[in-house]
Design a protein around this motif. Structure first.
Motif, mmCIF file in Angstrom:
data_model
loop_
_atom_site.group_PDB
_atom_site.id
_atom_site.type_symbol
_atom_site.label_atom_id
_atom_site.label_comp_id
_atom_site.label_asym_id
_atom_site.label_seq_id
_atom_site.Cartn_x
_atom_site.Cartn_y
_atom_site.Cartn_z
ATOM 1 N N GLN A 626 5.495 1.092 -21.753
ATOM 2 C CA GLN A 626 5.164 2.476 -21.460
ATOM 3 C C GLN A 626 3.973 2.524 -20.496
ATOM 4 N N GLY A 742 6.393 12.933 -17.667
ATOM 5 C CA GLY A 742 6.977 12.103 -16.612
ATOM 6 C C GLY A 742 7.704 10.914 -17.196
ATOM 7 N N PRO A 743 8.315 10.065 -16.336
ATOM 8 C CA PRO A 743 9.040 8.886 -16.815
ATOM 9 C C PRO A 743 8.164 8.018 -17.718
ATOM 10 N N GLU A 745 7.798 4.853 -18.210
ATOM 11 C CA GLU A 745 7.142 3.645 -17.699
ATOM 12 C C GLU A 745 6.012 3.942 -16.726
ATOM 13 N N GLN A 746 5.914 5.175 -16.252
ATOM 14 C CA GLN A 746 4.912 5.477 -15.227
ATOM 15 C C GLN A 746 3.611 5.983 -15.839
ATOM 16 N N ASP A 805 20.486 10.582 -21.462
ATOM 17 C CA ASP A 805 19.060 10.342 -21.194
ATOM 18 C C ASP A 805 18.455 9.386 -22.213
ATOM 19 N N SER A 810 15.347 7.852 -20.541
ATOM 20 C CA SER A 810 14.808 8.815 -19.568
ATOM 21 C C SER A 810 14.567 10.130 -20.303
ATOM 22 N N ASN A 812 11.985 12.454 -20.154
ATOM 23 C CA ASN A 812 11.358 13.647 -19.570
ATOM 24 C C ASN A 812 12.386 14.658 -19.074
ATOM 25 N N THR A 813 13.511 14.172 -18.540
ATOM 26 C CA THR A 813 14.509 15.101 -18.006
ATOM 27 C C THR A 813 15.253 15.826 -19.117
#
Length: 942
Positions: A626, A742-743, A745-746, A805, A810, A812-813
Motif C-alpha cells: 500500500q 486514490g489507488p 499502491e500510490q 474492482d 482497485s 477507489n473507483t
C-alpha cells in the motif's frame, strides 16, 4: 428509527461481532479457503494515525467480499511485540517492557475494533508471548540441527551429514559450509573425539557462531540491521553507528540464494519489489583469483571478479578497512594514516559507503601483492567503498574498465592500462566494453571476451590459483541483538562450545533483571540475571546461557502459520491446519520490508518446506504494497519581529501577507477545517505562541492557513487520529474515504476537506430506506414493488463494477460507482427491496456497520450478512432496448420520450410532433426542420 446515528450503530455491531465471533472461520468445511493477511504491526505508544489503516481497510474489503463469494476466510491480526522502542522506554523509566507493550497492544486493539475490521481475534498472536516464542526458539533449534546439501538442493537433518562423514569422510559431501571446513577420510572422522567431531559440525549447521562486521550502536548497546540505520545513525534515536567485528549468531540464508531468486518468478508481486530482492541477493557469475603477497608468497589476497578477462589491467588492489589482513599489511611508515582512515570508516554505515560515488577516499598500506598472470607488483590500498562482508572484502582494481577504479586511480595518480582495442577515451573516463580484442594482456592477446574468460579460468584452475565461481552479494544474516526485549536464544555453553537446551525446556523465558542496560563489564542486559544458568541432564554443574537475544525479524518470519492453529501446545501448527490453509493468498504491507522481513520469511519458509513441516515453497502468493498516506500540514504566518522580547505575535491570514516578511509555523491540523483555523482553539493549544497574539484575518473574519504535503509526523502537527474521524463521521465514512483517496499502491495526501462528501453519501444511502418526517420521526419506506429496467440497469452496472474492482484491488473507483448508483436511484425515487437488498450486499465490504443495520431492517436474521451471497451480475439488464430521447425545441429541452433502439428516425419524428407537450410548444406552427440524432437527441426548430 431516527436519522442515521453512526456512533450507536457502529458500537452495536462491533459488540455483536465480538460476542458472536462472527469472523471466526469454519474448522470443518467443504468451502474453498482464502487467507488474507496484514503485515502485523509493532504496538507503539503513539497508536494509529489515519495512514496506518489504509492497507488494513483494503484487506478487510477483500476478506468480506470473499466470504460473500463462498470462501472460508482466515483474516487474523496480532502484534510484532518485541522491539527496541519498549526497551528504550524501560531503560529510561525502569518499567518492564512487557507492561508498556501490553498497554500499547490494548490501545491498538481498541482502535482497530473501532474501525470495524473483520479480524478473528480468537487467533491473535504476540511475538513476545512465551507460548508463541517457544516455537520461534524451536525453529532456531531445527536450523541448528540442519545442514544444506547442495546435491539434493535442500536442508537435511545433521544426522545425514554425520552418516556421510562416518562412511566416506568428506569425499561425497557437497555442502554449504564455512570456508575453512577441513577435509578428512572416514577413518580420520571416526578417530576424532566427541568434542572434535562436534566442532567440525558447527562449520555446517544452518545457524552458527562467527565473527562478523556489524552495525554497532554504542548508545543503544546493540547491533542494528541495515534497515535500522539511516545516514550513519540509528533510525531509533538518531545515535551514531559504527562498523565493528563481533562474535554473532548467523543464519546461512546464502544457502538459499538461488532458490530465493528463482522463487520470485512464481509469485504475484510487483516487479519493482522483486527487483529490489534480486539486487539485494546480487547473483554474479565470475571467478575467484588468488594474489600472493609480495613479502610472503604462501599468503594470498583472494578476490572475486565478474571480469577476470580484465586481470592484465589491474594496477592496484583495494581492501575493506576491516579486512583481516589490513593491520598486517600496514607498514610502519603508513600506520598513522591507516589507523586514522580505519577509525573514520567505522563511523560510516554500509549503505552510506556503498551509495557515495563522488567522493574518492583511501589510504596506501605500504604493501604489495603479485598479479599471478604477469608477476607484477600491485600496490595495496584500503578504501571504504569496499565492504568486508561482501565477497572477499577485496577488489582487484581495473581503472580502464571501471569508473570507480578510474576515479581512484586518477586521484592517487596510479596507472590506467588499456586492455581492449575497442576501449575509447580512457584518459577521460573508464570504458567497460567487452567488444574487440585484448591488448597488453599476455596469454589472451588477440582473443575475444568469451575466449579470454575460458582461457584464464582454465589457467587458474590448473595452477590452483583460482576457479570459476558464482557469487552472491547477499551475506549470511546476523541473528544476534545485545538487548533484553527479544527471544532468548535456546543455547548454553559448555567448555566454550554452544549446545542446544533440551526441547522439553522450551520456552526458555526471559529472566527478571534489575535494569535493562548492558552490564558494567560490557555483557548484554541478560548478563544481569541472577542465578540464570542451565542444568543439562546427565551433566554436572551449571552452564551459561547465550546472553544475546534474537533479532526483531525472528518472530515475524513464520507467524502466518501460528494463526492457523494458535493454541496448539504440541507443535507450531497442526498438519491438518497447515495442509488446509497452505500459504497466504493475499498479503498487504509496506515496501520498507522488501529486503528484510520478506526475504527472511521466504528463507524460513523454504527451510521448513525442506524439513517437511510445510507443503509450500513460497509463503505469500500475492503481495500488495500500500502507498503512504501523507500528511497535509497547515501553517500560520507570524510577522517577522513579533512574538518575542515582549512584542505580542501578529499572525497574518494567507491572503493578507502581501509580500510581508513572515515566518510559517506548523499548526495542529485537528483545529483546522476546510483550511480555516479555529483561532480560539489555537490560543488554548499553543499559549506559548498565540495567547496574546493578534490575528489579521480575511474580510469575512476567517483565518486561512497555508498548506503543504509532508510525511505525517507529530513534529509537523499533521497527525490525524482515526478515533477523531470515527467519532465525528463514523468508521464507515473513514473506510470509504481512505479508499476514495486514490489507488491503493500510490502515495496520497490526507485531506479532511473532502470527507464531507462521503459523509453525505452515507446519509443519502440511508434515505433510500427511511424518510424523515417533519416531527422528527422516521418512516420505513422500502416496498416490495417490482423493479423497473432502469433500476435493474443501475444496480447491475454497480454489481459488475464492484466485483471487478475488488478482484483487481482497485477500490477507489468502486466508491465513486456507489455514489453514482445511490444518486441515480434517488433520482428515480427507488425504494424497492429487490434493488436495495443487493445494494446493501455489494456495499457491505466497504461500509459494514450501516449495511449490517439495514440488512437486519430488511427482515434478515441479524448478523448474517457475512453468510449471504454476493449478488450475481446479469449482463442482460445492461442491454438497452429503448432510449430516453431529450426533446429540444429551439435549443432547449422541453420533455423526454422513450423509443425503441431500432426505431426508424422518420417514425421518431412523427411521434415527437404528435406529442402533447411538443404540440403545446409549437403553438400551432409548423417546424422548419426536425433533426433526429439516433440514441442522442431530437431537435425541433420552429
Amino acid at each position: 428509527m431516527a436519522d442515521y446515528n453512526h456512533r450507536e450503530t457502529e458500537q452495536k455491531w462491533q459488540q455483536f461481532w465480538d460476542d458472536h465471533h462472527t469472523y471466526k472461520p469454519a474448522e470443518q468445511t467443504t468451502k474453498p479457503k482464502y487467507y488474507v493477511l496484514d503485515m502485523f504491526p509493532y504496538p507503539s505508544g503513539a497508536g494509529l494515525h489515519v495512514g496506518h489503516p489504509l492497507g488494513y481497510i483494503a484487506s478487510d474489503i477483500v476478506s468480506r467480499y470473499k466470504r460473500l463469494k463462498g470462501f472460508n476466510v482466515l483474516h487474523p491480526m496480532g502484534f510484532d511485540s518485541f522491539g527496541l522502542p519498549a526497551e528504550q522506554y524501560a531503560i529510561q523509566t525502569g518499567q518492564h517492557p512487557a507492561i508498556t507493550t501490553e498497554e500499547n497492544r490494548k490501545r491498538y486493539i481498541e482502535q482497530l475494533k473501532n474501525i470495524g475490521f473483520s479480524y478473528d481475534w480468537t487467533r491473535e498472536v504476540r511475538t513476545s508471548d512465551p507460548s508463541y516464542y517457544k516455537w520461534t526458539q524451536w525453529i532456531f533449534m531445527e536450523l541448528f540441527r540442519s545442514w544444506y546439501n547442495k546435491d539434493t538442493d535442500r536442508a537435511e537433518p545433521i544426522e545425514t551429514l554425520l552418516h556421510k562423514f562416518s562412511t566416506n569422510g568428506t569425499t561425497d559431501v557437497n555442502a554449504v559450509c564455512d570456508e575453512n571446513a577441513p577435509t578428512f577420510t572416514a577413518a580420520e572422522w571416526n578417530a576424532l573425539s566427541t568434542r572434535e567431531s562436534y566442532e567440525i559440525t558447527l562449520k555446517y549447521r544452518l545457524t552458527y557462531l562467527a565473527d562478523a562486521v556489524v552495525n554497532w550502536c554504542p548508545a543503544l548497546g546493540t547491533v542494528l540491521a541495515n534497515d535500522e540505520v539511516k545516514d550513519g545513525v540509528s533510525e531509533r534515536g538518531g545515535y551514531p553507528v559504527e562498523q565493528k567485528l563481533m562474535r554473532q549468531w548467523m543464519m546461512r540464508i546464502t544457502a538459499y540464494a538461488d532458490r530465493l531468486l528463482t522463487g520470485l518468478d512464481t509469485v504475484d508481486w510487483t516487479e519493482s519489489l522483486k527487483e529490489q530482492q534480486r539486487n539485494w541477493i546480487g547473483k554474479s557469475v565470475g571467478a575467484s583469483v588468488k594474489f600472493p603477497l609480495a613479502t610472503d608468497s604462501k599468503q594470498f589476497i583472494e578476490v572475486f571478479t565478474t571480469r577476470v578477462d580484465t586481470i592484465y589491467g589491474v594496477s592496484f588492489m583495494v581492501l575493506a578497512p576491516e579486512h583481516e589482513l589490513a593491520a598486517k599489511l600496514t607498514t610502519p611508515e603508513q600506520r598513522e594514516a591507516v589507523e586514522a582512515y580505519v577509525s573514520a570508516a567505522k563511523l560510516r554505515s554500509e549503505r552510506d559507503r556503498m551509495s557515495e560515488t563522488k567522493v574518492v577516499s583511501g589510504v596506501f598500506t605500504g604493501s604489495y601483492c603479485i598479479n599471478p598472470f604477469n608477476n607484477e607488483q600491485v600496490p595495496i590500498f584500503l578504501a571504504d567503498y569496499v565492504l568486508a562482508g561482501y565477497g572477499t572484502g577485496a577488489v582487484m582494481a581495473v581503472p580502464s574498465g571501471d569508473q570507480r577504479d578510474w576515479n581512484f586511480a586518477t586521484h592517487f595518480n596510479l596507472p590506467i592500462i588499456p586492455i581492449l582495442d575497442a576501449q575509447k577515451d580512457i584518459d577521460q573516463q573508464a570504458d567497460n566494453t567487452k567488444e574487440g580484442h585484448y591488448i597488453n594482456s599476455g596469454i589472451i592477446d588477440g582473443m575475444t571476451y568469451k575466449e579470454a574468460t575460458a582461457t584464464l579460468i582454465a589457467w587458474l584452475e590448473e595452477r590452483g590459483l583460482g576457479k570459476g565461481k558464482i557469487n552472491y552479494r547477499m551475506r549470511d544474516a546476523v541473528f544476534s541483538r545485545q538487548r533484553y526485549w527479544g527471544e532468548p536464544v535456546p543455547v548454553y555453553f559448555k567448555d566454550g562450545l554452544p549446545y542446544l537446551i533440551d526441547e522439553s525446556d522450551l520456552p526458555l523465558e526471559l529472566p527478571a533483571i534489575d535494569k535493562y542496560l548492558p552490564t558494567e563489564t560490557g555483557e548484554p542486559p541478560l548478563g544481569r540475571a541472577e542465578a540464570w544458568k542451565y542444568k543439562a541432564d546427565g551433566h554436572p554443574g551449571e552452564y551459561d546461557y547465550e546472553l544475546s537475544t534474537m533479532p526483531g525479524w525472528a518472530g515475524s518470519s513464520w507467524y502466518w502459520y501460528r494463526y492457523m492453529d494458535p493454541n496448539n501446545d504440541n507443535e507450531f501448527a497442526s498438519k491438518s491446519a497447515i495442509n488446509y490453509w497452505q500459504n497466504v493468498d493475499l498479503y498487504i504491507g509496506g515496501t520498507e520490508h522488501a529486503t528484510g522481513h520478506l526475504l527472511y520469511s521466504r528463507f524460513w519458509n523454504k527451510f521448513m518446506k525442506d524439513r517437511g513441516y510445510v507443503p509450500q515453497e513460497e509463503p505469500f502468493k500475492k503481495l500488495i504494497n500500500q502507498g503512504m498516506i501523507q500528511g497535509r500540514s497547515n501553517f500560520v504566518y507570524r510577522v517577522a519581529g513579533t512574538g518575542r522580547e515582549g512584542v505580542p505575535a501578529v499572525f497574518l491570514s494567507l491572503n493578507q501577507i502581501n509580500g510581508q516578511d513572515v515566518t510559517p509555523l506548523h499548526v495542529d491540523v485537528n483545529i483546522v477545517e476546510n483550511d480555516v483555523l479555529d483561532i480560539e482553539a489555537f490560543r488554548k493549544l499553543r499559549p506559548d505562541l498565540a495567547e496574546n497574539a493578534e490575528f489579521i484575518t480575511e474580510p469575512d473574519g476567517r483565518y486561512i492557513v497555508g498548506v503543504e504535503v509532508e510525511k505525517m509526523s507529530k513534529s509537523k502537527f499533521n497527525v490525524v487520529n482515526p478515533d477523531t474521524i470515527v467519532e465525528k463521521y463514523g468508521a464507515d465514512v473513514l473506510r470509504l474515504y481512505e479508499m476514495f483517496l486514490g489507488p491503493l499502491e500510490q502515495a496520497k495526501p490526507w485531506n479532511t476537506n473532502g470527507i464531507d462528501g462521503v459523509y453525505r453519501f452515507i446519509r443519502k444511502f440511508w434515505r433510500l430506506f427511511y424518510k424523515d418526517n417533519a416531527d422528527g420521526s422516521t418512516n420505513w419506506i422500502v416496498t416490495d414493488e417490482q423493479p423497473t429496467p432502469a433500476e435493474l440497469k443501475i444496480l447491475h452496472k454497480t454489481i459488475q463494477k464492484a466485483g471487478n474492482d475488488i478482484e483487481a484491488f482497485s477500490f477507489n473507483t468502486s466508491v465513486s460507482s456507489f455514489m453514482i448508483c445511490v444518486n441515480e436511484l434517488a433520482t428515480l425515487n427507488c425504494h424497492k427491496r429487490a434493488i436495495l437488498q443487493d445494494l446493501v450486499l455489494i456495499l457491505s465490504p466497504y461500509a459494514p456497520h450501516i449495511t449490517e443495520e439495514l440488512w437486519a431492517a430488511l427482515g434478515n436474521e441479524p448478523g448474517t450478512i457475512s453468510k449471504a451471497e454476493f449478488p450475481k451480475f446479469n449482463p442482460a439488464y445492461l442491454v438497452e432496448d429503448a432510449f430516453e430521447y431529450p426533446i429540444q425545441i429551439n435549443g432547449k429541452v422541453r420533455t423526454t420520450i422513450s423509443f425503441a433502439i431500432d426505431r426508424a428516425p422518420t417514425e421518431i419524428e412523427k411521434e415527437v410532433l404528435a406529442d402533447e407537450i411538443v404540440q403545446k410548444w409549437l403553438e400551432g406552427k409548423s417546424p422548419k426542420k426536425v433533426v433526429v440524432v439516433p440514441k442522442r437527441i431530437v431537435n425541433v426548430v420552429i
